[in-house]
Design a protein around this motif. Sequence first.
Motif, mmCIF file in Angstrom:
data_model
loop_
_atom_site.group_PDB
_atom_site.id
_atom_site.type_symbol
_atom_site.label_atom_id
_atom_site.label_comp_id
_atom_site.label_asym_id
_atom_site.label_seq_id
_atom_site.Cartn_x
_atom_site.Cartn_y
_atom_site.Cartn_z
ATOM 1 N N ARG A 100 -8.197 -1.979 5.822
ATOM 2 C CA ARG A 100 -7.368 -3.186 5.931
ATOM 3 C C ARG A 100 -7.673 -4.168 4.812
ATOM 4 O O ARG A 100 -6.787 -4.776 4.243
ATOM 5 N N LYS A 101 -8.970 -4.303 4.486
ATOM 6 C CA LYS A 101 -9.307 -5.211 3.394
ATOM 7 C C LYS A 101 -8.728 -4.703 2.079
ATOM 8 O O LYS A 101 -8.155 -5.466 1.315
ATOM 9 N N ASP A 102 -8.840 -3.411 1.861
ATOM 10 C CA ASP A 102 -8.287 -2.836 0.631
ATOM 11 C C ASP A 102 -6.794 -3.125 0.531
ATOM 12 O O ASP A 102 -6.305 -3.571 -0.504
ATOM 13 N N LEU A 103 -6.081 -2.855 1.609
ATOM 14 C CA LEU A 103 -4.629 -3.040 1.565
ATOM 15 C C LEU A 103 -4.267 -4.511 1.426
ATOM 16 O O LEU A 103 -3.222 -4.850 0.864
ATOM 17 N N SER A 104 -5.133 -5.375 1.939
ATOM 18 C CA SER A 104 -4.821 -6.805 1.842
ATOM 19 C C SER A 104 -4.791 -7.268 0.385
ATOM 20 O O SER A 104 -4.117 -8.242 0.058
ATOM 21 N N TYR A 105 -5.482 -6.546 -0.504
ATOM 22 C CA TYR A 105 -5.429 -6.916 -1.918
ATOM 23 C C TYR A 105 -4.053 -6.626 -2.507
ATOM 24 O O TYR A 105 -3.661 -7.203 -3.509
ATOM 25 N N LEU A 106 -3.334 -5.702 -1.885
ATOM 26 C CA LEU A 106 -2.001 -5.358 -2.389
ATOM 27 C C LEU A 106 -0.923 -6.224 -1.758
ATOM 28 O O LEU A 106 0.246 -6.133 -2.113
ATOM 29 N N GLY A 107 -1.293 -7.033 -0.770
ATOM 30 C CA GLY A 107 -0.319 -7.856 -0.069
ATOM 31 C C GLY A 107 -0.296 -7.521 1.409
ATOM 32 O O GLY A 107 -1.027 -6.661 1.880
ATOM 33 N N SER A 108 0.533 -8.203 2.145
ATOM 34 C CA SER A 108 0.615 -8.000 3.595
ATOM 35 C C SER A 108 1.848 -7.187 3.947
ATOM 36 O O SER A 108 2.932 -7.733 4.088
ATOM 37 N N THR A 127 1.007 0.669 -7.390
ATOM 38 C CA THR A 127 -0.232 -0.009 -7.792
ATOM 39 C C THR A 127 -1.055 0.860 -8.736
ATOM 40 O O THR A 127 -1.644 0.370 -9.690
ATOM 41 N N LEU A 128 -1.069 2.156 -8.453
ATOM 42 C CA LEU A 128 -1.841 3.070 -9.290
ATOM 43 C C LEU A 128 -1.105 3.447 -10.572
ATOM 44 O O LEU A 128 -1.622 4.205 -11.386
ATOM 45 N N GLY A 129 0.110 2.929 -10.716
ATOM 46 C CA GLY A 129 0.849 3.228 -11.932
ATOM 47 C C GLY A 129 1.394 4.631 -11.961
ATOM 48 O O GLY A 129 1.545 5.243 -13.009
ATOM 49 N N LEU A 130 1.706 5.165 -10.772
ATOM 50 C CA LEU A 130 2.178 6.540 -10.693
ATOM 51 C C LEU A 130 3.696 6.631 -10.621
ATOM 52 O O LEU A 130 4.250 7.714 -10.459
#
Lengths: 246, 246
Positions: free
Chosen positions: A62-70, A90-93
């Motif tokens: 959850r913390k990881d995903l929170s860096y990408l937004g909600s 996010t990974l540029g894929l």
Amino acid sequence: MSIRRETAGSGAAIGEAVIPDATVARLANYLRALTGFADQGVSTVSSDALAAAAGANSAVLRKDLSYLGSYGIRGVGYDVDTLTLLISRTLGLAAHRSVVLIGVGNLGQALAGYAGFSSRGFEIAALIDADQQRVGTHICGLRVHDIGDLELILAAQPIDIAVLATPAAVTQEICDRLVSAGVTSILNFAPIALAAPSHVEVRQVDLAAELQILSFHEHQKENGLYNAEQEKAKTLPPSERHWARA
Amino acid sequence: MSIRRETAGSGAAIGEAVIPDATVARLANYLRALTGFADQGVSTVSSDALAAAAGANSAVLRKDLSYLGSYGIRGVGYDVDTLTLLISRTLGLAAHRSVVLIGVGNLGQALAGYAGFSSRGFEIAALIDADQQRVGTHICGLRVHDIGDLELILAAQPIDIAVLATPAAVTQEICDRLVSAGVTSILNFAPIALAAPSHVEVRQVDLAAELQILSFHEHQKENGLYNAEQEKAKTLPPSERHWARA
DNA sequence: GTCTGTGAAACTTTTCACAGCT
DNA sequence: AGCTGTGAAAAGTTTCACAGAC
């Protein structure tokens, strides 16, 4: 290692958010797990379910995903497709990435044939080797080029990443040539620490080092330095596994 | 990840010292670099020289070595042979370690032939595969055994580490069998997070994930989110490189 | 003067716990 | 009631800087 840093308290100055390195490394795992859910036709996952499949714990996830937004829905979870897309971007894929593979020995050939690369958006655009016996042959449908033509090959097509499976002794020199030719991402399988300028991202995979790390832990156990809870659940049926994932 | 922990302030309760995970991972690199120095006939190295060769910085190196004790000589450096022995012992490499390799496809064959394993003290004691076409054949001088005989093979000889290069779909099941048979160290190349009890050390090498991490950094650069100092020293001759190592 | 060994400070990452949305 | 998002605390790791040995 970190790419950008915010001065404390200031809002995001240029782009979106700063993503910690540790988080980036895990995003790839989440993506792998999400693909699994998508294949099973699952359309929504909770942080618990996704974390279990990806080998993390749900708080980290959850913390990881929170860096990408909600993008999750409280009381429900995450939409598999939305999240897949978000992480991929996010990974540029979004754009497929071109890879040049240098060194087509034992390991290099295995990498050339590794299905996991193409299936996850990486296209091997060229194979290169120094051995004249191999140059001109075809491996996995690709012609092997001469290392002498390295600069020509890089100039002729856009290359995002170089993968090195070369003998240790020549790897630094090849790295230098790659850097001079403008390559900024290198995955190195040769057992040598590469020197490269800081704008070039080098990742090292050292197979023997991995075994040595395992050896260390074996050694600790042998010496009785291992703390408690051994043997735990060793006899439980697989259905009742509640073990941690790697 | 850590194996043992001291309660703050208390002396080392049982054995010597607690060695942080991050340090263990780097010890393998130091060992590699030390071998290089020994081959060149160098008998003493400073922390600066060794750190440069191993791709670390000297402060980290000194701190790492301090966990193993004080074996350096101030004003001089470290004795190459003494330090090599010390790290080898710490990593549990005094005894050669036996490895079983499961999955002899593309990647597995490359691993079987990888010189870096034997040269660094790891002996492949058995090859195993499920494909009847491969069972009974010889690869790198070793006979390929049937996965059905896994438990027999493990019982017949001491095995320290299992290396998995199997298809993702069957890897968890094989992992379970290994754990039941008493294996406590696993190196997994299959792109799946393995569940195992906590006394089993699992290390994961995900080749595609490595590329995805590089892709992330490429993406950052594309979006102009990369901070400063690009191009630095790009045109310097190799002799004047002062770049960081991986 | 050189280079190690190591406390203390700075930074990063993980864990915890709970407010707040559905 | 269930699950996400996130501050705050804890743990782990790296950097700094310098005392002390050679």
